[in-house]
Design an enzyme around this catalytic site. Structure first.
Site, PDB file in Angstrom:
ATOM      1  N   CYS A  20       0.922  -0.804   0.118  1.00 18.52           N
ATOM      2  CA  CYS A  20       0.110   0.310   0.211  1.00 18.52           C
ATOM      3  C   CYS A  20       0.732   1.396   0.122  1.00 18.52           C
ATOM      4  CB  CYS A  20      -1.440  -0.072   1.394  1.00 18.52           C
ATOM      5  SG  CYS A  20      -0.452   0.151   2.281  1.00 18.52           S
ATOM      6  N   GLY A  21       2.053   1.450   0.024  1.00 14.96           N
ATOM      7  CA  GLY A  21       2.655   2.303   0.312  1.00 14.96           C
ATOM      8  C   GLY A  21       3.552   2.706   1.668  1.00 14.96           C
TER       9      GLY A  21
END
Length: 293
Positions: free
Chosen positions: A263-264
């Site tokens: 997701c980062g």
């Protein structure tokens, strides 16, 4: 700041070194640390971390691995307090990033788990937007469909970095495991990212079966969505029931985003930040131009 003092038994602090010096020594010694911990049990990795890492927190979205880590830390905290003859205190505070788009079951679990383990929990949300309505008033509805990377930056990456800065976090536990595959297949026990943050993966050597067995044996609170067939639970719009053909441990996440596995939070922070902030500036200029038109 984490009020837990670094134990004097740490080899990195025996001369009274300050936190920055301790961290420099730990990072320089990571090859030796990981050689020692590469086949270690979760209890051994957690114990090493608590004994050696200053300003240590557990960043968790209360996935199954995170819940098990929380339970083991709680047991360790009680055992150490008993040996020392003092009142038990949960040794590692929690950080929970509320994206505003979690399932209600996830929010409920976060609150129940924090209370159940008497674990201090720090909650961080997207900057300046503490409700879905306020977030969508500012960025529009279904922002993840228009620019998912920038969405990830707004609801996860930026709040996490703000948490680390405000709490002076120097090290965190994560819920990543090798058997989750993709970018996680080659995990080390202890890593350092591009910002200097130390990330510890205490259950890296466990399979899903190991995690599931521990949950059942110790009655660990977990997300009830798992009872309905979900395998990995994130935001409601990026989580779906896995298909019968997909047996991966993180199946059902980003099912419509081919190739996406993270997701980062575990990507290069600086590169992610530069790209996201450029897009946000461009969006702001476009809004101002539209308002003047």
């Amino acid at each position: 700041m984490n009020s837990q003092a670094l134990p004097t038994t740490s080899v990195y602090a025996t001369d009274g070194a300050d936190i920055d010096t301790q961290l420099q020594r730990i990072i320089a010694d990571l090859p030796n640390v990981n050689a020692k911990l590469q086949n270690a049990t979760p209890e051994e990795i957690l114990a090493w971390s608590v004994d050696n890492l200053p300003n240590l927190y557990q960043t968790t979205a209360f996935g199954l691995t995170g819940c098990v880590t929380l339970d083991i830390i709680s047991r360790m905290s009680k055992e150490r307090a008993k040996r020392a003859g003092i009142e038990p205190k949960h040794l590692v505070p929690l950080i929970f990033i509320d994206t505003l788009y979690h399932f209600p079951q996830t929010i409920d679990l976060a609150e129940r788990a924090s209370q159940n383990y008497a674990a201090p929990m720090h909650v961080f949300r997207p900057e300046g937007t503490d409700t879905v309505a306020r977030f969508e008033e500012r960025w529009g509805p279904q922002f993840w469909e228009r620019d998912e990377d920038t969405y990830d930056y707004l609801v996860k990456v930026e709040p996490a970095r703000r948490a680390y800065n405000e709490l002076d976090v120097r090290a965190v536990f994560t819920g990543r495991r090798r058997t989750q595959g993709a970018d996680r297949a080659d995990l080390a026990a202890v890593e350092v990212d591009e910002t200097g943050l130390i990330k510890v993966n205490p259950l890296l050597n466990w399979s899903f079966a190991d995690v599931d067995k521990y949950v059942k044996e110790h009655a660990v609170p977990y997300n009830e969505l798992l009872n309905f067939g979900y395998k990995s639970v994130g935001d409601w719009h990026s989580t779906s029931l896995p298909s019968e053909k997909d047996s991966g441990e993180r199946s059902g996440r980003w099912g419509d985003k081919a190739g996406k596995t993270e997701c980062g939070l575990h990507k290069d922070y600086f590169k992610f930040k530069v790209v996201a902030e450029k897009k946000l500036r461009e969006a702001e200029l476009s809004r101002k131009d539209a308002a003047r038109a």
